[in-house]
Enzyme design. Structure first.
Site, PDB file in Angstrom:
ATOM      1  N   HIS A 198     -57.334 -33.613   8.244  1.00 45.29           N
ATOM      2  CA  HIS A 198     -57.385 -33.431   9.695  1.00 45.29           C
ATOM      3  C   HIS A 198     -57.897 -34.671  10.411  1.00 45.29           C
ATOM      4  CE1 HIS A 198     -57.491 -28.727   9.432  1.00 45.29           C
ATOM      5  NE2 HIS A 198     -56.282 -29.244   9.240  1.00 45.29           N
ATOM      6  N   ASN A 236     -45.067 -21.317   9.419  1.00 46.75           N
ATOM      7  CA  ASN A 236     -44.494 -22.637   9.157  1.00 46.75           C
ATOM      8  C   ASN A 236     -43.640 -23.151  10.305  1.00 46.75           C
ATOM      9  OD1 ASN A 236     -45.631 -22.956   6.611  1.00 46.75           O
ATOM     10  ND2 ASN A 236     -43.926 -21.942   5.561  1.00 46.75           N
ATOM     11  N   HIS A 241     -48.402 -27.147   2.801  1.00 46.66           N
ATOM     12  CA  HIS A 241     -47.735 -25.851   2.954  1.00 46.66           C
ATOM     13  C   HIS A 241     -46.751 -25.592   1.819  1.00 46.66           C
ATOM     14  CE1 HIS A 241     -48.815 -24.357   7.125  1.00 46.66           C
ATOM     15  NE2 HIS A 241     -49.543 -25.453   6.962  1.00 46.66           N
TER      16      HIS A 241
END
Length: 333
Positions: free
Chosen positions: A198, A100, A75
């Site tokens: 992930h 966020n 991010h």
């Protein structure tokens, strides 16, 4: 000072990744070429060791922080480059954007910064700390040791309006994801490889609830045919029993959630991708072929992760006289 490597195997992997990245440094940009693998060698020789120890210490009391650190660097780097702008607190900053809101790991970065400010005041950037901490999180989870060049400087601007156009939403198509990655200088292979993050971490129920719908009686039903039925039922059992789907979390990887491995890709082959963006990788020829390769060859995944992560870690870096070295990671000087 003790060696940062716990085994000869780790040291070999580190040196191998360093050799892999040397030609890449010369090809990307002049700014990236200003980074170096021993940037703090004389100014703060224990910098990387301090960051690694801080990450290990934090994870011993909260193992989930490792996945959070990895997500945090994504991010940051995808919005204005790897400049630690996501760490800045305040109204209308990147950190304040709803996209966020579920980020974590900030305290770990600040803790490392506080220690470094004692031993090397004004020397080590928050941008470098963030990238190194994410690298160390992957290592702590059993992933590869990646040689990361340092010398990044911290950004002085953090604006919420820059977040949404640059981060991947969980309902994006492959085309949308490819376009965003391409805008950062990353390839289709980088997209599939970095999606492998992930394989660790967890997600809130509300981030994938679009794959389900409620019937007239208020019961959830699966509407996404790309999801394995038994896995979908497991998700429903976990999330529908919660009064607040924004606080209940499930593991991104239902099989080996605390190990950085290629299980994520095996899950995709079994139609057990948690997000629509995960399942979408199996529906496009450009990405499915890469998924199949990585699912069947863990060593290939770890090697490609090393390359793709390093490429991501130098997106839009600030060097030389650009930016600043923050005294505190949560605020500009």
């Amino acid at each position: 000072m003790a060696s940062p490597f716990s085994s000869c195997k780790q040291k070999h992997a580190f040196l191998s990744s360093l050799l892999l990245f040397l030609p890449l440094l010369l090809l990307i940009s002049s700014s990236v070429a200003d980074l170096s693998f021993n940037f703090y060698g004389s100014s703060c020789p224990g910098a990387e060791f301090i960051v690694r120890n801080t990450v290990r210490s934090a994870s011993s009391s909260d193992p989930s922080v490792l996945g959070k650190l990895l997500r945090l660097v994504f991010h940051d780097c995808f919005v204005q480059g790897c400049d630690a702008s996501v760490l800045v607190r305040g109204n209308s900053t990147e950190r304040s954007d709803p996209g966020n809101a579920s980020l974590g790991g900030f305290d770990v970065i600040e803790s490392a910064k506080n220690v470094l400010e004692i031993f090397c005041p004004g020397i080590v950037s928050c941008a470098d700390i963030l990238v190194l901490a994410a690298r160390d999180a992957v290592e702590a989870l059993g992933g590869p040791v990646v040689a990361i060049p340092t010398g990044r400087r911290d950004g002085t601007v953090s604006a919420a309006e820059n977040v949404r156009p640059n981060i991947i939403d969980t309902d994006f198509t492959v085309d949308k994801m490819i376009n965003i990655f391409a805008s950062k200088g990353l390839s289709v292979q980088d997209l599939v490889v970095l999606s492998g993050a992930h394989t660790v971490g967890a997600a809130h129920c509300n981030t994938f609830n679009s794959r389900f719908t409620r019937d007239p009686r208020g019961n959830f039903e699966l509407i996404d045919a790309s999801l394995d039925n038994s896995y979908a039922q497991t998700l429903l059992n976990k999330c529908s029993s919660s009064m607040d789907p924004t606080t209940t979390v499930v593991n991104n990887d239902p099989e080996t959630s605390s190990t950085f491995d290629n299980q994520y890709y095996k899950n995709l082959l079994a139609h057990k991708g948690l997000f629509q963006t995960d399942s979408a990788l199996m529906e496009d020829d450009r990405t499915r072929k890469i998924v199949e390769i990585l699912a069947n060859d863990e060593e290939s995944f770890l090697e490609r992760w090393t390359e793709s992560f390093m490429k991501m870690s130098v997106i839009g870096v600030r060097v030389g006289e650009e930016g600043e070295i923050r005294r505190s990671c949560s605020s500009v000087n």
